[in-house]
Design an enzyme around this catalytic site. Sequence first.
Site, PDB file in Angstrom:
ATOM      1  N   HIS A 104       0.814  -1.219   0.000  1.00  0.00           N
ATOM      2  CA  HIS A 104       0.000   0.000   0.000  1.00  0.00           C
ATOM      3  C   HIS A 104       0.842   1.260   0.000  1.00  0.00           C
ATOM      4  CE1 HIS A 104      -2.266  -3.222   2.133  1.00  0.00           C
ATOM      5  NE2 HIS A 104      -3.281  -2.780   1.378  1.00  0.00           N
ATOM      6  N   ASP A 206      33.668 -31.815  13.361  1.00  0.00           N
ATOM      7  CA  ASP A 206      33.679 -33.121  12.698  1.00  0.00           C
ATOM      8  C   ASP A 206      34.716 -33.194  11.580  1.00  0.00           C
ATOM      9  OD1 ASP A 206      33.176 -35.471  11.337  1.00  0.00           O
ATOM     10  OD2 ASP A 206      30.995 -35.289  11.437  1.00  0.00           O
ATOM     11  N   HIS A 209      34.346 -37.046   9.286  1.00  0.00           N
ATOM     12  CA  HIS A 209      33.541 -37.375   8.110  1.00  0.00           C
ATOM     13  C   HIS A 209      34.324 -37.264   6.799  1.00  0.00           C
ATOM     14  CE1 HIS A 209      33.412 -33.034   7.531  1.00  0.00           C
ATOM     15  NE2 HIS A 209      32.883 -33.225   6.347  1.00  0.00           N
ATOM     16  N   HIS A 214      33.938 -37.092   1.721  1.00  0.00           N
ATOM     17  CA  HIS A 214      34.663 -36.391   0.650  1.00  0.00           C
ATOM     18  C   HIS A 214      35.686 -37.287  -0.046  1.00  0.00           C
ATOM     19  CE1 HIS A 214      32.718 -32.819   2.134  1.00  0.00           C
ATOM     20  NE2 HIS A 214      33.308 -32.892   3.314  1.00  0.00           N
ATOM     21  N   ASP A 355      28.614 -32.688   1.564  1.00  0.00           N
ATOM     22  CA  ASP A 355      28.076 -32.462   2.915  1.00  0.00           C
ATOM     23  C   ASP A 355      26.554 -32.362   2.893  1.00  0.00           C
ATOM     24  OD1 ASP A 355      30.515 -32.395   4.345  1.00  0.00           O
ATOM     25  OD2 ASP A 355      30.846 -30.304   3.794  1.00  0.00           O
TER      26      ASP A 355
HETATM   27 FE1  FES Z   1       0.212  -2.145   3.502  1.00  0.00          FE
HETATM   28 FE2  FES Z   1       2.873  -2.322   3.756  1.00  0.00          FE
HETATM   29  S1  FES Z   1       1.674  -0.583   3.211  1.00  0.00           S
HETATM   30  S2  FES Z   1       1.432  -3.884   3.933  1.00  0.00           S
HETATM   31 FE    FE Z   2      32.561 -31.745   4.879  1.00  0.00          FE
END
Ligand code: FES
Ligand code: FE
Length: 442
Positions: A104, A206, A209, A214, A355
């Site tokens: 708005h 860790d 792993h 890897h 990962d």
């Molecule tokens: Fe209405 Fe931001 S002006 S939601």
């Molecule tokens: Fe990793």
Amino acid sequence: MTPHDRAFANSAGTTISRSIFSDSEVYQRELARVFSRTWLFLAHEGQFRKPGDFFTTYMGADPIIVTRQRDGSYRGLLNSCRHRGMRVCRFDEGNAKVFTCPYHGWGYNTEGSLVNVPDQEATYGDSLDTSAWGLKTVPRIETYRGLIFGTWDDEVPPLVEYLGDFTYFLDVLLDPDGNGTEVVPNVHKWRMRGNWKLAAEQFAGDMYHAQSTHLSALIVEAQASHGIMPPATGFQVGFPSGHGLGGFDGYDYWRASGVSDETVDWMAGLADRTEAHLGSARARDMVLIHGTIFPNISLLWPRWNLRVWHPKGPDAMEVYSWCIVPKKAPDAVKRDLILDYQRHFSASGTWEQDDGEQWNYSTNSSDGFMTRDLPLHYAMGHGRAPNTRHPDFPGLVDEVTSEVNQRLFYERWEQMMASPHPKENGAALAAAIPPAETAGVK
Ligand code: FES
Ligand code: FE
């Protein structure tokens, strides 16, 4: 909480309930009890050049605009319009004098004040007190060596105290030679399935792993390693604050890494300068690899990388990833380091994808009817004598394959989860909402 009063772990913290990775109520609680009460990383100062520069991110699940003010300070604004809640800024970054809500048209300046309401006189007459309807601002912003953090909490200690002895190691990334570092433009962002804690705990402690997760990448990269392998010995360093990190005992990391000869030579010179600036314990005697600042900020020292695991529900996260390079490095070296980071990590990185697969399937196999009752094993290194090879290190020092840092991470997490936030309780929430006549509504 006593050591024998843990809700999600056994008394030693060596087994943990997997509900913490899948339960939506646990997730809502950690937004309130963890993310609203810790310092969270927002952005790097190098992303801001002039007043009005902004960067959008998250604190927990809350969208945030970080803006640079005229006096050079930073402000964090909750990116949600006070009219119907729309995001007032939908850009990743930029420069603005006013954030105009697309719904708005309410407009907020970079301090968060409501400065424009379309047709205000015709629509509201004198009933809208604009001074009471600005964007909510993050009450505390502090910086450490270019890193900007924010917190909603009045009681969390100052940032440098919160980071504590982790700065002993953090300084090796942020200021290895006294010339500082700079952030590479543009932040890598991607979403993936998986609970954020699995990523944070892995980066905290860790190393175990790597040999499995890897392996295919290690085999490919071995061809460029000149036959140099990481030593069998290294360390994990944990703190009761939940921060943790790990690395190897000293070796010729850069010659083994496959970067150009120019970069290998420049990094050797950097190690000399780091030794002069910070001492040999942080230059020659170790190679820092991975770390996490509690709760969701992780680092990779040799990849010049810092990232945040933003939670997106119990089973998803959004990663924001920054590359930070030594300020005085030649352009060719910077380029080499950036490419090295991108090849391994960031959205297209081979190691990153390795990962991510683990975190995805660890998470989505944790909410089955049978799986949810099975605790997970966190006992590696429990009861072992401390690692004494690095006497200068602060913190609790263990061997390189250990889960001491994960245990400390979850001990800290559980301490925070055991303490309700006042706004969680319906009565306290109602009491916290100001009466209409003082909230700017006539
Ligand atoms: Fe209405 Fe931001 S002006 S939601
Ligand atoms: Fe990793």
